[in-house]
Write a protein that holds these residues in place. Structure first.
Motif, PDB file in Angstrom:
ATOM      1  N   LEU A  22       0.855  -1.160  -0.073  1.00  0.00           N
ATOM      2  CA  LEU A  22      -0.143  -0.021   0.029  1.00  0.00           C
ATOM      3  C   LEU A  22       0.795   1.127  -0.087  1.00  0.00           C
ATOM      4  O   LEU A  22       0.388   2.334  -0.597  1.00  0.00           O
ATOM      5  N   ALA A  23       2.041   1.331   0.776  1.00  0.00           N
ATOM      6  CA  ALA A  23       2.841   2.511   0.845  1.00  0.00           C
ATOM      7  C   ALA A  23       3.429   2.671  -0.630  1.00  0.00           C
ATOM      8  O   ALA A  23       3.773   3.732  -0.796  1.00  0.00           O
ATOM      9  N   ARG A  24       3.893   1.650  -1.215  1.00  0.00           N
ATOM     10  CA  ARG A  24       4.550   1.693  -2.585  1.00  0.00           C
ATOM     11  C   ARG A  24       3.549   1.963  -3.902  1.00  0.00           C
ATOM     12  O   ARG A  24       3.994   2.330  -4.732  1.00  0.00           O
ATOM     13  N   ALA A  25       2.489   1.805  -3.554  1.00  0.00           N
ATOM     14  CA  ALA A  25       1.290   1.868  -4.639  1.00  0.00           C
ATOM     15  C   ALA A  25       1.279   3.336  -5.284  1.00  0.00           C
ATOM     16  O   ALA A  25       1.311   4.218  -4.450  1.00  0.00           O
ATOM     17  N   GLU A  70      17.264  12.393   4.357  1.00  0.00           N
ATOM     18  CA  GLU A  70      15.912  12.319   4.921  1.00  0.00           C
ATOM     19  C   GLU A  70      14.659  12.497   3.745  1.00  0.00           C
ATOM     20  O   GLU A  70      15.145  12.633   2.387  1.00  0.00           O
ATOM     21  N   MET A  71      13.769  11.988   4.060  1.00  0.00           N
ATOM     22  CA  MET A  71      12.552  11.803   3.382  1.00  0.00           C
ATOM     23  C   MET A  71      11.235  11.999   3.814  1.00  0.00           C
ATOM     24  O   MET A  71      11.025  11.840   5.332  1.00  0.00           O
ATOM     25  N   THR A  72      10.511  12.708   3.045  1.00  0.00           N
ATOM     26  CA  THR A  72       9.077  13.371   3.650  1.00  0.00           C
ATOM     27  C   THR A  72       8.043  11.896   3.681  1.00  0.00           C
ATOM     28  O   THR A  72       8.081  11.411   2.751  1.00  0.00           O
ATOM     29  N   VAL A  73       7.655  11.872   4.836  1.00  0.00           N
ATOM     30  CA  VAL A  73       6.395  10.765   4.738  1.00  0.00           C
ATOM     31  C   VAL A  73       5.197  11.405   5.446  1.00  0.00           C
ATOM     32  O   VAL A  73       5.143  12.372   6.434  1.00  0.00           O
ATOM     33  N   HIS A  87      -3.426   1.680  10.176  1.00  0.00           N
ATOM     34  CA  HIS A  87      -2.098   2.697  10.474  1.00  0.00           C
ATOM     35  C   HIS A  87      -1.515   2.605   9.086  1.00  0.00           C
ATOM     36  O   HIS A  87      -1.843   1.785   8.089  1.00  0.00           O
ATOM     37  N   ALA A  88      -0.888   3.670   8.739  1.00  0.00           N
ATOM     38  CA  ALA A  88      -0.184   3.869   7.155  1.00  0.00           C
ATOM     39  C   ALA A  88       0.819   4.885   7.460  1.00  0.00           C
ATOM     40  O   ALA A  88       0.612   5.999   8.200  1.00  0.00           O
ATOM     41  N   TYR A  89       1.969   4.757   6.636  1.00  0.00           N
ATOM     42  CA  TYR A  89       3.151   5.512   6.519  1.00  0.00           C
ATOM     43  C   TYR A  89       3.306   5.390   5.048  1.00  0.00           C
ATOM     44  O   TYR A  89       3.393   4.584   4.357  1.00  0.00           O
ATOM     45  N   VAL A  90       3.003   6.669   4.353  1.00  0.00           N
ATOM     46  CA  VAL A  90       3.397   6.617   2.908  1.00  0.00           C
ATOM     47  C   VAL A  90       4.484   7.791   2.689  1.00  0.00           C
ATOM     48  O   VAL A  90       4.628   8.776   3.369  1.00  0.00           O
ATOM     49  N   GLN A  91       5.123   7.601   1.542  1.00  0.00           N
ATOM     50  CA  GLN A  91       6.183   8.609   1.187  1.00  0.00           C
ATOM     51  C   GLN A  91       5.369   9.717   0.508  1.00  0.00           C
ATOM     52  O   GLN A  91       4.427   9.583  -0.267  1.00  0.00           O
TER      53      GLN A  91
END
Length: 154
Positions: A22-25, A70-73, A87-91
């Motif tokens: 789901l995060a990579r979709a 660093e990366m924004t999430v 829960h979810a963490y996405v880029q």
């Protein structure tokens, strides 16, 4: 991807797999698929918020760890009316992407898991596999095989 999991897979490992998917979709694709499900009502435990995380790498994949950058999430947590928490963490900065991923995470923990898997996760997994195959084929086309030619002088 999800079909590759053995039948007796640890539930935590299965959840890790679908949350990663789901995060990579791609956001637009998840949005289109999400429209096909009957999204339940939910309450926010943690509304979507954007922040940064430090990305770490390893030299050669096995060497010492180092800070890559660093990366924004965007992350969020919600509770469905039945009490299941997602829960979810996405880029990136997409609050809608995080919300949809969290709802699917929560639904996958309930009675509708098989249906959600068929409608949402299996198509995303097939598309991700196709993207990876295409990228690997493209990279293979640029492979250069170096060899040493023996000159006939010696």
């Amino acid at each position: 991807m999800l079909d590759d999991l053995p039948p007796n897979t640890d539930p935590a490992q299965a959840r890790k797999t679908w949350m990663g998917l789901l995060a990579r979709a791609p956001e637009a694709r998840l949005s289109a698929i999400y429209a096909q499900i009957d999204a339940p009502a939910f309450d926010w435990l943690r509304p979507p918020e954007t922040g940064g995380v430090m990305v770490r790498g390893r030299t050669g994949g096995t060497g010492g760890a180092f800070n890559l950058g660093e990366m924004t999430v965007t992350r969020c947590a919600l509770r469905l009316s039945c009490g299941t928490v997602g829960h979810a963490y996405v880029q990136g900065r997409s609050k809608a992407h995080a919300e949809r991923a969290a709802v699917v995470d929560a639904l996958m923990q309930g009675a509708a898991a098989a249906e959600i898997r068929d409608i949402v996760l299996d198509p995303l997994a097939r598309e991700e596999t196709a993207r990876r195959t295409t990228r690997a084929a493209k990279a293979a086309g640029t492979k250069v095989d170096f060899f040493t030619m023996v000159r006939g002088e010696d």
